[in-house]
Motif scaffolding. Structure first.
Motif, short mmCIF file in Angstrom:
data_model
loop_
_atom_site.label_atom_id
_atom_site.label_comp_id
_atom_site.label_asym_id
_atom_site.label_seq_id
_atom_site.Cartn_x
_atom_site.Cartn_y
_atom_site.Cartn_z
N UNK A 4 0.84 -1.20 0.00
CA UNK A 4 0.00 0.00 0.00
C UNK A 4 0.88 1.25 0.00
N UNK A 5 1.97 1.21 0.73
CA UNK A 5 2.88 2.35 0.76
C UNK A 5 3.52 2.55 -0.60
N UNK A 6 3.90 1.47 -1.25
CA UNK A 6 4.48 1.56 -2.58
C UNK A 6 3.47 2.10 -3.58
N UNK A 7 2.23 1.62 -3.51
CA UNK A 7 1.18 2.14 -4.39
C UNK A 7 0.97 3.62 -4.16
N UNK A 8 0.96 4.03 -2.89
CA UNK A 8 0.78 5.44 -2.56
C UNK A 8 1.91 6.29 -3.12
N UNK A 9 3.14 5.82 -3.00
CA UNK A 9 4.28 6.59 -3.51
C UNK A 9 4.26 6.67 -5.04
N UNK A 10 3.85 5.59 -5.69
CA UNK A 10 3.78 5.62 -7.15
C UNK A 10 2.70 6.59 -7.64
N UNK A 11 1.55 6.58 -6.99
CA UNK A 11 0.48 7.52 -7.36
C UNK A 11 0.93 8.94 -7.09
N UNK A 12 1.58 9.17 -5.96
CA UNK A 12 2.08 10.50 -5.64
C UNK A 12 3.10 10.98 -6.66
N UNK A 13 3.98 10.09 -7.12
CA UNK A 13 4.98 10.46 -8.12
C UNK A 13 4.31 10.84 -9.44
N UNK A 14 3.27 10.10 -9.82
CA UNK A 14 2.56 10.41 -11.06
C UNK A 14 1.87 11.75 -10.96
N UNK A 15 1.20 12.00 -9.84
CA UNK A 15 0.47 13.27 -9.66
C UNK A 15 1.44 14.44 -9.63
N UNK A 16 2.55 14.31 -8.94
CA UNK A 16 3.51 15.42 -8.86
C UNK A 16 4.16 15.70 -10.21
N UNK A 17 4.46 14.65 -10.97
CA UNK A 17 5.06 14.88 -12.29
C UNK A 17 4.05 15.53 -13.24
N UNK A 18 2.78 15.14 -13.16
CA UNK A 18 1.76 15.80 -13.99
C UNK A 18 1.60 17.26 -13.58
N UNK A 19 1.63 17.53 -12.30
CA UNK A 19 1.51 18.91 -11.84
C UNK A 19 2.71 19.74 -12.31
N UNK A 20 3.89 19.15 -12.29
CA UNK A 20 5.09 19.86 -12.74
C UNK A 20 5.00 20.20 -14.22
N UNK A 21 4.32 19.37 -14.99
CA UNK A 21 4.16 19.65 -16.42
C UNK A 21 3.01 20.62 -16.68
N UNK A 22 1.93 20.50 -15.95
CA UNK A 22 0.73 21.27 -16.25
C UNK A 22 0.81 22.72 -15.78
N UNK A 23 1.54 23.01 -14.73
CA UNK A 23 1.59 24.38 -14.21
C UNK A 23 2.22 25.34 -15.23
N UNK A 24 3.40 25.04 -15.81
CA UNK A 24 3.93 25.96 -16.83
C UNK A 24 3.06 26.01 -18.09
N UNK A 25 2.48 24.87 -18.47
CA UNK A 25 1.63 24.86 -19.65
C UNK A 25 0.37 25.69 -19.42
#
Length: 55
Positions: free
Chosen positions: A13-34
């Motif tokens: 569950x911790x691994x799943x949480x970290x993977x989801x968090x990594x995906x969300x943060x990387x999408x946010x890092x791309x979407x904010x400048x765009x």
């Protein structure tokens, strides 16, 4: 048997949480400048449409 199956799933569950968090943060890092660029482009288009009759 159920206890062995439970112990092999430990930490998943911790691994799943970290993977989801990594995906969300990387999408946010791309979407904010765009999104800033998109807002700027829309603002320029609206300014052009408003100012066009007066040019």
């Amino acid at each position: 048997m159920p206890s062995r199956r439970h112990s092999s799933r430990r930490g998943a569950a911790t691994l799943d949480y970290l993977l989801v968090l990594a995906v969300i943060l990387s999408l946010a890092a791309l979407l904010i400048p765009m999104s800033r660029h998109a807002i700027t482009v829309v603002y320029e288009i609206i300014c052009s449409l408003v100012a066009w009759p007066f040019v």
